[in-house]
Design a protein around this motif. Structure first.
Motif, mmCIF file in Angstrom:
data_model
loop_
_atom_site.group_PDB
_atom_site.id
_atom_site.type_symbol
_atom_site.label_atom_id
_atom_site.label_comp_id
_atom_site.label_asym_id
_atom_site.label_seq_id
_atom_site.Cartn_x
_atom_site.Cartn_y
_atom_site.Cartn_z
ATOM 1 N N SER A 1 0.847 -1.194 0.000
ATOM 2 C CA SER A 1 0.000 0.000 0.000
ATOM 3 C C SER A 1 0.879 1.239 0.000
ATOM 4 O O SER A 1 2.101 1.161 0.083
ATOM 5 C CB SER A 1 -0.892 -0.006 1.228
ATOM 6 O OG SER A 1 -0.114 0.254 2.365
ATOM 7 N N HIS B 1 -5.181 -9.086 7.338
ATOM 8 C CA HIS B 1 -4.908 -9.449 5.947
ATOM 9 C C HIS B 1 -5.992 -8.841 5.090
ATOM 10 O O HIS B 1 -7.149 -9.220 5.175
ATOM 11 C CB HIS B 1 -4.898 -10.982 5.793
ATOM 12 C CG HIS B 1 -4.433 -11.402 4.433
ATOM 13 N ND1 HIS B 1 -4.178 -12.714 4.115
ATOM 14 C CD2 HIS B 1 -4.167 -10.694 3.320
ATOM 15 C CE1 HIS B 1 -3.780 -12.784 2.859
ATOM 16 N NE2 HIS B 1 -3.765 -11.572 2.364
ATOM 17 N N CYS C 1 -6.817 -7.142 1.129
ATOM 18 C CA CYS C 1 -6.326 -6.763 -0.191
ATOM 19 C C CYS C 1 -7.476 -6.217 -1.011
ATOM 20 O O CYS C 1 -8.630 -6.566 -0.808
ATOM 21 C CB CYS C 1 -5.642 -7.922 -0.890
ATOM 22 S SG CYS C 1 -6.728 -9.288 -1.222
ATOM 23 N N CYS C 2 -7.120 -5.365 -1.942
ATOM 24 C CA CYS C 2 -8.112 -4.706 -2.770
ATOM 25 C C CYS C 2 -8.003 -5.317 -4.169
ATOM 26 O O CYS C 2 -6.927 -5.359 -4.750
ATOM 27 C CB CYS C 2 -7.816 -3.212 -2.789
ATOM 28 S SG CYS C 2 -9.005 -2.253 -3.682
ATOM 29 N N LEU D 1 -6.610 1.289 0.685
ATOM 30 C CA LEU D 1 -5.913 0.522 -0.354
ATOM 31 C C LEU D 1 -6.508 0.827 -1.717
ATOM 32 O O LEU D 1 -7.730 0.877 -1.858
ATOM 33 C CB LEU D 1 -6.056 -0.977 -0.081
ATOM 34 C CG LEU D 1 -5.407 -1.492 1.194
ATOM 35 C CD1 LEU D 1 -5.732 -2.956 1.382
ATOM 36 C CD2 LEU D 1 -3.905 -1.313 1.124
ATOM 37 N N GLN E 1 -3.503 -3.483 -4.260
ATOM 38 C CA GLN E 1 -2.613 -3.344 -3.102
ATOM 39 C C GLN E 1 -3.065 -4.285 -1.996
ATOM 40 O O GLN E 1 -4.241 -4.594 -1.874
ATOM 41 C CB GLN E 1 -2.624 -1.906 -2.598
ATOM 42 C CG GLN E 1 -2.048 -0.969 -3.613
ATOM 43 C CD GLN E 1 -2.199 0.475 -3.191
ATOM 44 O OE1 GLN E 1 -2.900 0.780 -2.244
ATOM 45 N NE2 GLN E 1 -1.534 1.366 -3.905
ATOM 46 N N GLU E 2 -2.084 -4.704 -1.197
ATOM 47 C CA GLU E 2 -2.380 -5.707 -0.182
ATOM 48 C C GLU E 2 -1.589 -5.412 1.080
ATOM 49 O O GLU E 2 -0.464 -4.915 1.022
ATOM 50 C CB GLU E 2 -1.985 -7.087 -0.718
ATOM 51 C CG GLU E 2 -2.433 -8.230 0.148
ATOM 52 C CD GLU E 2 -1.995 -9.555 -0.457
ATOM 53 O OE1 GLU E 2 -1.633 -9.555 -1.644
ATOM 54 O OE2 GLU E 2 -1.999 -10.542 0.277
ATOM 55 N N GLU F 1 -0.524 -7.563 4.604
ATOM 56 C CA GLU F 1 -0.620 -8.787 5.405
ATOM 57 C C GLU F 1 0.364 -8.647 6.550
ATOM 58 O O GLU F 1 1.569 -8.519 6.323
ATOM 59 C CB GLU F 1 -0.269 -10.006 4.557
ATOM 60 C CG GLU F 1 -0.498 -11.298 5.308
ATOM 61 C CD GLU F 1 -0.158 -12.511 4.452
ATOM 62 O OE1 GLU F 1 0.030 -12.324 3.239
ATOM 63 O OE2 GLU F 1 -0.061 -13.594 5.022
#
Lengths: 387, 105
Positions: free
Chosen positions: A120, A163, A165-166, A237, A241-242, A244
């Motif tokens: 991100s 966790h 994500c987009c 995000l 993008q992610e 974790e």
């Protein structure tokens, strides 16, 4: 020049200064802070035990006297904040409680963040900083402190996982604090070692060594640990993008870092006392009532169309001193009134209006009780050091 | 740590580590109220060190005894504050729950 004829009284017939009780002006000096248009005067506490010895008044601490006069009155008590009055206590003790509430009550907050993947725009350290500031709804008394040499186990660490994500093609998403998942069994990230595990069936070593699941403890089985507020935005995000990561929360005190402070803030103020030195009637009364921004004064009818000003709500006075400021250029010189002849602003030195706003770990009344216990512990430590 | 003289036990400076204004000001308040004390005060030699120097001069009693008594007085005050506060909170909660019952149908 004519002199006024004052009656001649012999020195021996003058009335006695009452012994055992302070005269009114000294009592005022001892118990009130006087606020003049420029500054507050008379703020020091006259606590020396022999201060009024020549008047025959004993200023020393008599515990029985303290016990009889000390009162606490709760004004407002909700889940997150409370306001109460403490009457009969000294400023040094009130300040000690405030300092302990801010800095020496332990709480749990995220300290170590193990980031597996962060694509991100929020940098790693900024993300970790934000995670640390999130208030957690957990009683810190069930955990122990963790020092440098300790292994993180179920008694001193709380582990969270995030966790998010987009998807590509979707619009931006916000990562809220309710996506922080509590892991009662401990860390899931494995520590990478050079040597492969000797026993392939054994569990790989993770960053924490929990002996039992925190779920099994009776306090946590029905109420899971999580952030106090679900809607705190941690990050935003964009598509693709992610984030974790795994976050470990430990016990600490506000002294080390403000994220461990259990109160949003806590403050106290002394009870204001507004006294009208003379009868204020008619137009001057109306002017006075208009001056005050928090409507401390009120108009009262005393019959025959005459109006008088009274003090209705002294507690809400913010000491802006607007009511004692002498009139300035807006009036002609002859019409200017020096208001401090009419109104006296004072504060009562031993009546404190305490407000505590908790961030959610503990309810405010428990916070205050713990703060008093901590002051007692400090005294005990000094006693044991001396003996 | 007590800095004083063996000959004259009535005056000493106590240097406490890991303390700050929180405890020192409260101790100074209780010490001042003790009639055996002629002088008491505290200072913080440097704000970066967590160290407080408390000076006590008495009218003859050993200074460490007077300090111990003041600490005990402070503990008693704290216990009384705590019990009064707890009582007040319980009363407030009872009063409010009664009001809630009265307002309801």
């Amino acid at each position: 020049m004519e002199e006024e004829k004052t009656p001649k009284i012999s020195v021996w017939n003058l009335p006695d200064v009452p012994k055992g009780k302070l005269p009114a002006h000294l009592e005022l000096q001892r118990t009130r802070v006087i606020c003049t248009p420029d500054a507050a005067t008379n703020t020091e506490n006259i606590r020396y035990s022999g201060a009024y010895a020549s008047m025959g008044v004993d200023n020393s601490l008599r515990l029985g006297h303290f016990r009889d006069n000390f009162r606490v009155e709760v004004v407002r008590l909700t889940e997150d904040d409370m306001e109460f009055d403490m009457i009969g206590i000294d400023a040094s003790l009130a300040n000690a409680f405030r300092r302990i509430l801010l800095a020496e009550l332990p709480t749990m907050a995220i300290e170590k963040v193990l980031i597996a993947n962060n694509t991100s725009v929020i940098q790693d350290e900024v993300l970790a900083h934000r995670l640390g500031l999130i208030p957690l709804k957990v009683d810190p008394r069930m955990f122990e402190y963790m020092s440098e040499n300790d292994v993180p186990n179920e008694k001193n660490t709380i582990v969270f996982k995030l966790h998010s994500c987009c998807e590509r093609g979707s619009s931006r998403i916000k990562v809220l604090s309710n996506e922080l998942q509590w892991l009662p069994r401990g860390s899931e990230l494995t520590v990478s070692t050079e040597k492969p595990a000797v026993d392939p069936t054994s569990r790989p070593r993770t960053y924490t060594s929990f002996n039992c699941s925190q779920d099994s403890l009776p306090e946590f089985s029905n109420n899971p640990i999580g952030p106090k507020h679900d809607d705190i935005i941690i990050a935003k995000l964009g598509p693709g993008q992610e984030i974790e990561l795994e976050a470990h929360a430990v016990k600490g005190m506000g002294k080390t870092h403000a994220k461990w402070s259990p109160v949003a803030t806590s403050w106290y103020r002394m009870l204001p006392e507004v006294v009208l030195l003379q009868e204020i009637e008619g137009e001057i009364a109306e002017e006075l009532v208009k001056k005050c921004p928090v409507k401390v004064f009120d108009i009262e009818d005393i019959g025959k169309g005459r109006k008088r000003a009274t003090v209705a709500r002294p507690r809400s006075c913010t000491l802006c001193r607007e009511c004692i400021r002498p009139d300035g250029k807006e009036k002609e010189k002859e019409q200017r009134i020096y208001w401090d002849k009419y109104v006296a602003l004072r504060r009562v030195k031993d009546h404190f209006i305490f407000t505590i706003e908790s961030t959610g770990a503990l309810p405010p009344e428990m916070l205050f009780t713990e703060a008093v216990k901590i002051l007692e512990d400090k005294c005990e430590r000094v006693i044991t050091e001396l003996s | 740590m007590e800095h004083g003289s063996y000959q004259d036990q009535s005056q000493a400076t106590f240097s406490l580590t890991d303390e700050d204004h929180t405890l020192a000001n409260s101790l100074r308040f209780t010490l001042n109220q003790d009639p055996r004390v002629t002088f008491c005060g505290y200072s913080i030699p440097h704000p970066s060190d967590a160290r407080v120097n408390i000076r006590v001069q008495t009218t003859g009693d050993p200074a460490s005894e007077v300090l111990k008594d003041s600490c005990q007085d402070l503990m008693l005050i704290c216990q009384h504050v705590r019990s009064t506060f707890d009582q007040a909170v319980v009363e407030f909660k009872n009063k409010n729950s009664l009001d809630a019952i009265n307002i309801g149908p």
